[in-house]
Write a protein that holds these residues in place. Sequence first.
Motif, PDB file in Angstrom:
ATOM      1  N   ARG A  10      -8.872  -7.724   2.120  1.00 13.69           N
ATOM      2  CA  ARG A  10      -9.994  -8.482   1.103  1.00 13.69           C
ATOM      3  C   ARG A  10     -11.150  -6.927   1.953  1.00 13.69           C
ATOM      4  O   ARG A  10     -12.187  -6.983   0.952  1.00 13.69           O
ATOM      5  N   PHE A  11     -11.515  -6.631   3.012  1.00 12.36           N
ATOM      6  CA  PHE A  11     -12.033  -5.135   3.871  1.00 12.36           C
ATOM      7  C   PHE A  11     -12.033  -4.167   2.596  1.00 12.36           C
ATOM      8  O   PHE A  11     -13.309  -3.989   1.963  1.00 12.36           O
ATOM      9  N   LEU A  12     -10.423  -4.016   2.150  1.00 13.50           N
ATOM     10  CA  LEU A  12     -10.899  -2.613   0.831  1.00 13.50           C
ATOM     11  C   LEU A  12     -11.242  -2.820  -0.872  1.00 13.50           C
ATOM     12  O   LEU A  12     -11.761  -1.852  -0.877  1.00 13.50           O
ATOM     13  N   TRP A  13     -10.680  -4.300  -0.894  1.00 15.95           N
ATOM     14  CA  TRP A  13     -11.695  -5.095  -2.303  1.00 15.95           C
ATOM     15  C   TRP A  13     -13.130  -4.525  -2.670  1.00 15.95           C
ATOM     16  O   TRP A  13     -14.130  -3.988  -2.920  1.00 15.95           O
ATOM     17  N   ARG A  14     -14.196  -4.887  -1.101  1.00 17.08           N
ATOM     18  CA  ARG A  14     -15.243  -5.074  -0.586  1.00 17.08           C
ATOM     19  C   ARG A  14     -15.464  -3.498  -0.733  1.00 17.08           C
ATOM     20  O   ARG A  14     -16.864  -2.791  -1.209  1.00 17.08           O
ATOM     21  N   TRP A  21      -9.561   1.271  -7.758  1.00 16.18           N
ATOM     22  CA  TRP A  21      -8.570   2.643  -8.415  1.00 16.18           C
ATOM     23  C   TRP A  21      -8.536   3.800  -7.243  1.00 16.18           C
ATOM     24  O   TRP A  21      -7.035   4.380  -7.849  1.00 16.18           O
ATOM     25  N   ARG A  22      -9.560   3.613  -7.140  1.00  7.05           N
ATOM     26  CA  ARG A  22      -9.649   5.002  -6.698  1.00  7.05           C
ATOM     27  C   ARG A  22     -10.597   4.914  -5.059  1.00  7.05           C
ATOM     28  O   ARG A  22     -11.079   5.780  -5.178  1.00  7.05           O
ATOM     29  N   PRO A  23     -10.141   3.880  -4.532  1.00 10.16           N
ATOM     30  CA  PRO A  23     -10.846   4.063  -3.077  1.00 10.16           C
ATOM     31  C   PRO A  23     -11.361   4.985  -2.663  1.00 10.16           C
ATOM     32  O   PRO A  23     -12.710   5.492  -2.161  1.00 10.16           O
ATOM     33  N   TRP A  24     -10.783   6.698  -2.411  1.00  7.57           N
ATOM     34  CA  TRP A  24     -11.133   7.729  -1.968  1.00  7.57           C
ATOM     35  C   TRP A  24     -12.353   8.147  -2.361  1.00  7.57           C
ATOM     36  O   TRP A  24     -13.275   8.878  -2.102  1.00  7.57           O
ATOM     37  N   ARG A  25     -12.964   7.355  -3.450  1.00  5.85           N
ATOM     38  CA  ARG A  25     -14.575   7.923  -4.211  1.00  5.85           C
ATOM     39  C   ARG A  25     -14.886   7.130  -4.319  1.00  5.85           C
ATOM     40  O   ARG A  25     -16.382   7.669  -4.869  1.00  5.85           O
ATOM     41  N   LEU A  29     -16.591   4.253   1.393  1.00  3.76           N
ATOM     42  CA  LEU A  29     -15.812   5.083   2.020  1.00  3.76           C
ATOM     43  C   LEU A  29     -16.053   6.523   2.425  1.00  3.76           C
ATOM     44  O   LEU A  29     -14.815   6.540   3.781  1.00  3.76           O
ATOM     45  N   ARG A  30     -16.400   7.214   1.169  1.00  2.00           N
ATOM     46  CA  ARG A  30     -16.735   8.547   2.150  1.00  2.00           C
ATOM     47  C   ARG A  30     -17.420   8.627   3.125  1.00  2.00           C
ATOM     48  O   ARG A  30     -17.550   8.999   4.006  1.00  2.00           O
ATOM     49  N   TRP A  31     -18.712   7.865   3.157  1.00  2.00           N
ATOM     50  CA  TRP A  31     -19.281   8.035   3.892  1.00  2.00           C
ATOM     51  C   TRP A  31     -19.068   7.178   5.292  1.00  2.00           C
ATOM     52  O   TRP A  31     -18.349   8.220   6.584  1.00  2.00           O
ATOM     53  N   ARG A  32     -17.401   6.678   4.826  1.00  2.00           N
ATOM     54  CA  ARG A  32     -17.034   5.633   6.517  1.00  2.00           C
ATOM     55  C   ARG A  32     -16.799   6.827   7.022  1.00  2.00           C
ATOM     56  O   ARG A  32     -16.219   7.516   8.373  1.00  2.00           O
ATOM     57  N   ARG A  45     -10.728  14.245  -0.010  1.00  2.00           N
ATOM     58  CA  ARG A  45      -9.710  14.162  -1.293  1.00  2.00           C
ATOM     59  C   ARG A  45      -8.728  12.465  -1.020  1.00  2.00           C
ATOM     60  O   ARG A  45      -8.020  12.872  -0.077  1.00  2.00           O
ATOM     61  N   LEU A  46      -7.897  12.489  -1.921  1.00  2.00           N
ATOM     62  CA  LEU A  46      -7.021  11.150  -1.229  1.00  2.00           C
ATOM     63  C   LEU A  46      -5.960  11.738  -0.407  1.00  2.00           C
ATOM     64  O   LEU A  46      -5.639  10.327   0.585  1.00  2.00           O
TER      65      LEU A  46
END
Length: 79
Positions: A10-14, A21-25, A29-32, A45-46
């Motif tokens: 749920r956290f990753l989805w939000r 499909w590319r959460p590292w973008r 998440l980049r800020w975190r 990067r991944l």
Amino acid sequence: MVAAIGSAVRFLWRASAGSRWRPWRSPYLRWRMETYSGKPADSLRLMDFVRLAMAERKQMGRFVVWLGAMQRLAEGKKS
């Protein structure tokens, strides 16, 4: 354990909205990652995400358990 996995998903989805499909973008998440690791967000990067996840898996696991508890508490307050 199952509740923790559900909380993590749920956290990753939000957190990865717009970049699922590319959460590292994901800007969030980049800020975190930048605030946690100190590495500039524009250079992430991944493999940076994978390395951090492996190095900090226990801490991330505790975070996910805490996050699930907070979500359950918030849902209980809504009722």
